[in-house]
Design a protein around this motif. Structure first.
Motif, short mmCIF file in Angstrom:
data_model
loop_
_atom_site.label_atom_id
_atom_site.label_comp_id
_atom_site.label_asym_id
_atom_site.label_seq_id
_atom_site.Cartn_x
_atom_site.Cartn_y
_atom_site.Cartn_z
N ILE A 281 -4.67 3.65 -3.76
CA ILE A 281 -4.86 2.35 -3.11
C ILE A 281 -5.90 1.49 -3.81
O ILE A 281 -6.02 0.30 -3.53
CB ILE A 281 -5.22 2.53 -1.62
CG1 ILE A 281 -6.50 3.35 -1.44
CG2 ILE A 281 -4.06 3.18 -0.87
CD1 ILE A 281 -6.94 3.43 0.00
N ASP B 138 -1.35 -1.10 7.68
CA ASP B 138 -1.42 -1.98 6.51
C ASP B 138 -1.36 -3.46 6.92
O ASP B 138 -2.05 -4.30 6.33
CB ASP B 138 -0.28 -1.66 5.54
CG ASP B 138 -0.45 -0.30 4.89
OD1 ASP B 138 -1.57 0.23 4.91
OD2 ASP B 138 0.56 0.23 4.37
N THR C 274 0.82 -1.21 0.00
CA THR C 274 0.00 0.00 0.00
C THR C 274 0.85 1.26 0.00
O THR C 274 0.55 2.22 -0.71
CB THR C 274 -0.94 0.00 1.22
OG1 THR C 274 -1.73 -1.20 1.20
CG2 THR C 274 -1.87 1.20 1.21
N ALA D 216 -4.38 5.16 3.09
CA ALA D 216 -5.03 3.98 3.66
C ALA D 216 -5.73 4.30 4.98
O ALA D 216 -6.62 3.56 5.41
CB ALA D 216 -4.02 2.86 3.87
#
Length: 443
Positions: free
Chosen positions: A235, A310, A228, A433
């Motif tokens: 993303i 992540d 990511t 993210a």
């Protein structure tokens, strides 16, 4: 300080013939090594160097072997830069080598804003070419990676850094439980991602930064650029921020790459995210020890929070469905509004505003980059001072690492989700993210 303007001309005269040096400037990129652009006899070049041998002390191979590897890659048809000379001790410039400069875009933000139509296929093709470089063309110093031993080393490093980050412990345990059988080794670039490739209007123009190369599993390279963090905000495009995994894998296989094993790919996606989480912590250790006193090191040290976010996104599927649907606990209450004399936060804000208003506008090149890094560092401090958020929990980390608890424990996933959201909001509030996870977890 090394005077490159005095030392480069005799070196270039030796390796390239007579000429005059002009346009010497440090490029802003390079987390570990320096890159200097310059012109000589009408040609454009880049010096890639470490200021002293101490910078290379913990590396498995030096710049001479790295340069030999880049030359082998170019000879095998890979779009690698052309090496024109390798520094010697007598040159007085540290260790490194000079390449012809490739005139193309390297900024991920600019590339991903409008990528060439062929870029994803180009990325798959070039990686297949790297993996096809004959073993006898690879310098002997390029090491063979033993995945089990490398994972044990990550565990050891984690413990040496305190062993108190639960999500990192969770990832180490998962990797230990899902270690794949050894693969037939190929040359692994080791850092194949946006930021280390150059792109022009025709597609991929060059593959840079070969310092992490080794022999190992092709899937490690396949996964790394799909992390990511290396999608630079895109993303929704899991392959390099450019496109789909299916198209990327198809391009790689069509160019002669090994058949992609999705389970093996997933292992390496988790492993390299874990590796970079510990790499970020290591940056902080490098600053603390005095090995690298730059502000950039401490800022990168706080990017561990991105990788913990992540990792949890990658591993939450291991939790029971009821835990994945559990509501998050609330965040800690915000600090009260300041009154009276200026607070720590207000003093830090004043310094940050001064850098933004007075220092950054007058800075150029690498100095402007350093001003932005300093502003980012002060921004982290500001948010840290106004919140009561800690990532450390040694007891929970030990329980996860030993396997005495897991994501099946009622409420644990929700607690970890809250913790990584709040920590990432302090350390990297603009991380793409973070917003996606917040929406997905209703946090």
């Amino acid at each position: 300080m090394t005077d490159l303007s005095a030392l480069l001309p005799p070196f270039m005269a030796r390796v390239s013939g007579g000429g005059a040096l002009s346009g010497l400037e440090r490029l802003s990129g390079g987390a570990n090594m320096e890159s200097w652009a310059f012109e000589w006899a009408g040609g454009a070049y880049v010096l890639r160097r470490a200021p002293s041998a101490a910078y290379m002390a913990d590396r498995p191979f030096g710049h001479a072997d790295e340069a030999a590897l880049v030359m082998a890659a170019q000879a095998a048809g890979v779009k690698a830069p052309e090496v024109v000379g390798v520094l010697a001790d007598a040159d007085g410039m540290g260790t490194g080598y000079v390449m012809r400069r490739v005139m193309a875009e390297v900024s991920p933000a600019k590339i991903l804003a409008d990528p060439p139509r062929s870029l994803l296929a180009d990325l798959g093709r070039e990686l297949a070419r790297i993996h096809a470089i004959p073993g006898d063309a690879i310098p002997a110093a390029i090491p063979l990676m033993d995945t089990r031993a490398a994972l044990a080393e990550l565990r050891s490093r984690f413990l040496s850094y305190g062993g108190d980050r639960p999500v990192i412990a969770l990832a180490i345990k998962w990797c230990e439980d899902h270690l794949p059988a050894p693969a037939d080794p190929v040359l692994v670039h080791g850092d194949y991602r946006m930021g280390n490739v150059m792109v022009d209007e025709d597609g991929l123009a060059a593959v840079l930064d070969w310092e992490l190369a080794h022999r190992g599993d092709a899937h490690e390279d396949l996964a790394f650029g799909c992390m990511t963090v290396w999608r630079f905000g895109r993303i929704d495009r899991p392959a390099f921020g450019v496109g789909s995994l299916a198209d990327y894998f198809a391009a790689y296989e069509a160019a002669g790459g090994v058949r992609v094993d999705r389970d093996r790919f997933r292992f390496w996606l988790v492993y390299r995210t874990l590796w970079w989480a510990l790499g970020c912590l290591q940056m902080g250790q490098a600053w603390r020890s005095g090995a690298d006193p730059t502000v950039e090191r401490v800022v990168i040290g706080r990017r561990t929070a991105e990788q913990e976010l992540d990792l949890l996104l990658l591993l939450e599927a291991e939790a029971p469905e009821v835990e994945r649907g559990r509501a998050l606990p609330p965040s800690p209450d915000a600090a009260p509004a300041p009154t009276g004399e200026p607070t720590h936060s207000e003093i830090v804000q004043a310094v940050r505003d001064w850098i933004e208003g007075s220092i950054k506008p007058r800075a150029e090149g690498h100095a402007k980059f350093e001003a932005v890094v300093a502003m980012n560092a002060l921004g982290i401090v500001l948010r840290d001072l106004s919140a009561d958020v800690r990532a450390e929990d040694a007891a929970l980390a030990e329980a996860l690492l030993s396997g005495t608890t897991s994501l099946a424990e009622p409420g644990l996933l929700a607690r970890l989700r809250r913790a990584v959201l709040d920590k990432c909001a302090i350390d990297s509030p603009k991380y793409a993210a973070l917003a996606a996870a917040r929406a997905d977890w209703r946090g």
